[in-house]
Motif scaffolding. Structure first.
Motif, short mmCIF file in Angstrom:
data_model
loop_
_atom_site.label_atom_id
_atom_site.label_comp_id
_atom_site.label_asym_id
_atom_site.label_seq_id
_atom_site.Cartn_x
_atom_site.Cartn_y
_atom_site.Cartn_z
N LEU A 63 21.70 96.49 45.59
CA LEU A 63 22.23 95.96 44.34
C LEU A 63 23.00 97.02 43.56
O LEU A 63 23.62 96.72 42.54
CB LEU A 63 21.08 95.44 43.47
N PRO A 266 20.05 88.96 47.71
CA PRO A 266 20.88 87.79 47.38
C PRO A 266 20.34 86.98 46.20
O PRO A 266 21.13 86.44 45.42
CB PRO A 266 20.86 86.95 48.67
N LYS A 269 21.32 88.59 43.02
CA LYS A 269 22.76 88.39 42.83
C LYS A 269 23.04 87.00 42.25
O LYS A 269 23.92 86.82 41.43
CB LYS A 269 23.51 88.57 44.16
N LYS A 270 22.22 86.02 42.72
CA LYS A 270 22.34 84.67 42.16
C LYS A 270 22.00 84.67 40.67
O LYS A 270 22.66 84.01 39.87
CB LYS A 270 21.39 83.71 42.88
N ILE A 272 22.28 87.11 38.62
CA ILE A 272 23.37 87.77 37.89
C ILE A 272 24.58 86.85 37.78
O ILE A 272 25.23 86.78 36.74
CB ILE A 272 23.74 89.09 38.62
N ALA A 273 24.84 86.08 38.85
CA ALA A 273 26.00 85.19 38.84
C ALA A 273 25.77 83.94 38.00
O ALA A 273 26.70 83.18 37.75
CB ALA A 273 26.35 84.80 40.29
#
Lengths: 361, 311
Positions: A63, A266, A269-270, A272-273
Motif C-alpha cells: 500500500l 486490494p 484499496k477499495k 480508499i477508492a
C-alpha cells in the motif's frame, strides 16, 4: 481461545435473521487513509499474531504506507478501547483487529466512529463500517492432508487439535479427505488437548500418537511443539498458522499459512477508492482471495503427489469446494447430497467428521 | 496393550516431576507457616529463565535448571518482604505475585525473543544396556537426571523437616511462632529462608517444565500446574512422601489422557480433561470427612507473626 467461536454466532445469525440489514451506499473514507493494526498476542509468538504482523509488513509495501501496530492487546474492552481510540485520535481511519474477543468492542467502536473503517480477523460482528474476516482453513488443511497421505508409509495419520469447534472440526475432516485422495486407506487419529497454547499437553498428545505408529502429525494448535516432536522421532508433520519449517525443517512437509496481506491490500484499496461495502456476514475468504494458503511441499512428498496438490490448489482457486457431495459422516449419515456443497452456515456449526477420523467425544 | 502400559508408565515421571518438586517446595514454605499461593508465578519465572539460559548462554541444561531455581528464589524475596516484614495478607500477596510473574515473564521473554524457540534441553542419562531392558528399561531407566534425583530429594526434605534441628525449628515457627520466638528462634529469618528455599524448588519445577518437558517457552506455559501443586500439598497433608504419591497420581492422569485418545477410545474429552481437578476436589473432601486430628497442617499457616502481639 478465540478464533473458532465465529461458529455458532455466525450460524445463529444466518438462521435467525431472514431480513438482511440493508447496507446503504459504500463506505466513504474522510481524509487521508491511515491504517493501524491491533494485535491480540505477542507479534513474535510464532503463530497467529506473528502471521498478522508479517502480513502488516507486506501490506506496508503493497500500500506504500506505514502501518503502526500494537501487540499484546487482550480480549477485553478496557484493553482494546484506549489503543483503538488513540489511533483514531492520531488520525487513523482504517483499524484492523485480530481476535475473536474484539468482536463486541469493535462493534461498539464502529458505531461510535462511523467515519472509521474497521476490520477484525476471526471476529463475529459486522456493520456498515465493520467487517469480520476469516479464511477457509479447510482448503489449505485439505491440501496439507494430501501431502500427509502421500508421505505416510503406514497410512496412519495423527492430528493434535485444541477443541472440537466447527473451525477445528472442518480442518480435521478436510485433512482426512485430502489424505484419502492420495492414500485411500489413510486414517486420522485426533487428540484434543483442550488448550490452544500448552506445549506440555501438545507434546504429550504428539508423543502418544507417535507411539501408536502414526507417521505424519497434523495440527490445529498454536505452538510448534507437534512439529518438534515429529522431528525428534524421525516422523513427519504438517503445520498451522505459519510455515513451520522454521521450527522443524526436516519434519514439516506442508503448512497451512495465513496470507492476510493478499486480502487486505486490494480490500484497503477499495476503502480508499470509496467502493468498499462490508460483507453483511463478514468476509469468509478462499485461497484465491488470501485467507490461507500452503507452504508445500517437503522432500518426503513424492513429486507426483506434489504436482497433484498444486493441481488441487488450482482447482480450489477455480471454485472447487472441498466438502462437495455426496459426503457421509463417519456414522454413515449423508451430510452433503450429491451435486451440492456444504453451506457456510453448516461449516460454522460442523459437529461431525468424515469416515476415517477417530476423535474423543 | 502391554506396549500401551509401558509407554504410559515410561511417560509418567516426566509429568509427575514438576508437581512433585513444586509440592515439595510449597511444603517447606508452608511448614514455616507461610501460605504460598505464588507457585504458579514461580513456575513461570523458572520456566522462562531456564529457557533464557539455553537460548542466551548456550546449551547447558544443568546451569539452566540452577538459574531457574535461583531466579524464583530471588523473586520470592519480594514475596517474603511483603508477607513477613510488611505482614501483608498472604493470600493477597501470593495472588499479586502470580500476576506479577505472569506479566513480567511475558514482557521479558517477548523482548528477548525467547518465545516458541525449540531447545535440545535436558536429555536422558545414558545408562547403556539398562535402558534397553524390555519393559523395565523404558519405565525405569530412560529418564533425565532430575527424575532420578526426585526420590532422594523427597527423602532429604522429609529427613530435614522431620529429623533435624533445622527442621524442628522451621516447624516450630510454623506451628507456634510466639513460642519459637520465646525459645530464641528467629521467626522472620526462618520464614525468609523457608520462602526462598521453597520457591527455589518450585522454580526448579518450572525450569524442568520448559527445559526438560516442553523444550520450548510460550507465555503462560505453566497452564495452571502451580495451582494443582497448591492443592497437592493439602492433599498430601504437608507430608513429602504423600506429595510424591499425589504427584505420581496427577502425572499418571496427565500422561494417560492423550494416550487414551490416541488409541482411539472415544471418551468425552471435557470429562477427561477435568479428571485431575476432580481428583483434587475428591481428595480434599475425603480428607475433610475423615478428619482424625492427625493433620500436619502448620497451625500458624497464613498468619503473620508480630512479636508480642496481643491476641
Amino acid at each position: 481461545m478465540f478464533r473458532p467461536f465465529l461458529t455458532t454466532c455466525l450460524a445463529a445469525a444466518l438462521a435467525l435473521s431472514p431480513a438482511l440489514p440493508v447496507l446503504a451506499a459504500p463506505f466513504k473514507l474522510k481524509g487521508e487513509p491511515k491504517v493501524a493494526m491491533v494485535i491480540f498476542g505477542q507479534k513474535n509468538d510464532g503463530g497467529w499474531s506473528q502471521a498478522a504482523d508479517e502480513a502488516r509488513v507486506k501490506m506496508e509495501a503493497g500500500l506504500g504506507m506505514k502501518i503502526p501496530a500494537v501487540d499484546g492487546v487482550k480480549e477485553n474492552a478496557t484493553a482494546i478501547r484506549p489503543v483503538v481510540e488513540l489511533f483514531i485520535k492520531r488520525g487513523h481511519n482504517i483499524i484492523i483487529g485480530t481476535a475473536f474477543g474484539y468482536s463486541d468492542t469493535f462493534k461498539e467502536l464502529s458505531e461510535k466512529y462511523p467515519d472509521v473503517a474497521f476490520f477484525n480477523l476471526s471476529g463475529t460482528t459486522n456493520g456498515p463500517n465493520l467487517e469480520s474476516v476469516y479464511g477457509r482453513t479447510y482448503e489449505s488443511q485439505y491440501l496439507c492432508g494430501m501431502a500427509a497421505g502421500a508421505a505416510s508409509k503406514t497410512g496412519k495419520l495423527g492430528f493434535v487439535a485444541a477443541n472440537p469447534f466447527g473451525v477445528v472440526n472442518w480442518t480435521i475432516s478436510a485433512y482426512e479427505l485430502g489424505a484419502r485422495k492420495t492414500n485411500p486407506n489413510a486414517t486420522l487419529n485426533v487428540v484434543y488437548t483442550g488448550a490452544w497454547n500448552d506445549p506440555v499437553k501438545e507434546r504429550a498428545a504428539a508423543q502418544a500418537l507417535a507411539e501408536q505408529g502414526v507417521d505424519v502429525l497434523g495440527q490445529h494448535v498454536d505452538t510448534p511443539a507437534t512439529q518438534i516432536i515429529a522431528q525428534e522421532r524421525g516422523i513427519l508433520g504438517t503445520g498451522h498458522h505459519r510455515d513451520m519449517r522454521e521450527f522443524a525443517p526436516k519434519a514439516t512437509i506442508c503448512s497451512s499459512v495465513w496470507t492476510w496481506d493478499k486480502f487486505f491490500v486490494p480490500e484497503i484499496k477499495k476503502v480508499i477508492a470509496g467502493t468498499w461495502e462490508p460483507a453483511p456476514y463478514g468476509a469468509f475468504i478462499t485461497i484465491a482471495d488470501g485467507g490461507t494458503d500452503i507452504a508445500c511441499c517437503g522432500t518426503a512428498v513424492p513429486k507426483a503427489a506434489a504436482e497433484a496438490i498444486m493441481a488441487e490448489r488450482a482447482a480450489i482457486i477455480a471454485g472447487k469446494h472441498v466438502f462437495a457431495g455426496p459426503l457421509e459422516d463417519r456414522e454413515g449419515k449423508l451430510r452433503v447430497p450429491a451435486g451440492q456443497t456444504l453451506s457456510d452456515a453448516d461449516l460454522w456449526k460442523m459437529d461431525w467428521y468424515v469416515k476415517g477420523v477417530t476423535t474423543q467425544k | 496393550m502391554s506396549d500401551f502400559i509401558v509407554n504410559w508408565l515410561a511417560n509418567v515421571p516426566a509429568f509427575a516431576l514438576p508437581y512433585a518438586l513444586a509440592a515439595l517446595g510449597l511444603i517447606i514454605t508452608e511448614k514455616a507457616g507461610v501460605l504460598s499461593l505464588g507457585a504458579e508465578g514461580f513456575l513461570l519465572v523458572g520456566a522462562m529463565s531456564g529457557i533464557g539460559v539455553l537460548l542466551g548462554i548456550g546449551d547447558h541444561p544443568a546451569l539452566a535448571l540452577v538459574v531457574a531455581a535461583f531466579s524464583a528464589a530471588l523473586l520470592s524475596l519480594v514475596y517474603a518482604l511483603l508477607v513477613v516484614t510488611l505482614r501483608v495478607n498472604q493470600v493477597i500477596g501470593g495472588l499479586a505475585l502470580v500476576f506479577l510473574a505472569q506479566g513480567m515473564t511475558g514482557v521479558i521473554a517477548t523482548r528477548a525473543g525467547w518465545t516458541n524457540r525449540p531447545v535440545d534441553g535436558l536429555q536422558p542419562v545414558p545408562l547403556g544396556g539398562l535402558g534397553e531392558v524390555p519393559v523395565l528399561g523404558p519405565i525405569l531407566f530412560q529418564h533425565d537426571i532430575l527424575v532420578f534425583a526426585a526420590v532422594p530429594l523427597v527423602a532429604l526434605v522429609a529427613h530435614v523437616l522431620g529429623r533435624t534441628m533445622f527442621g524442628l525449628r522451621l516447624r516450630a515457627v510454623g506451628d507456634g511462632p510466639d513460642a519459637a520466638d520465646a525459645a530464641g528462634i528467629g521467626v522472620a529469618a526462618t520464614r525468609y529462608g523457608a520462602i526462598a528455599l521453597g520457591a527455589a524448588l518450585v522454580g526448579l519445577a518450572g525450569g524442568y517444565l520448559s527445559v526438560g518437558v516442553a523444550k520450548i517457552w510460550v507465555e503462560g506455559m505453566s497452564g495452571g500446574r502451580g495451582w494443582i501443586a497448591v492443592a497437592l500439598v493439602i492433599f498430601a497433608r504437608w507430608q513429602p512422601w504423600r506429595a510424591l504419591a499425589g504427584a505420581l497420581l496427577f502425572g499418571g492422569i496427565e500422561a494417560l489422557i492423550p494416550r487414551i485418545a490416541a488409541i482411539g477410545v472415544a471418551l468425552p474429552q471435557y470429562l477427561v480433561l477435568m479428571t485431575p481437578y476432580l481428583a483434587t476436589l475428591a481428595v480434599m473432601i475425603w480428607i475433610c470427612l475423615r478428619h482424625d486430628g492427625t493433620s500436619l497442617e502448620p497451625r500458624a499457616l497464613g498468619i503473620a507473626h508480630m512479636r508480642e502481639e496481643r491476641r
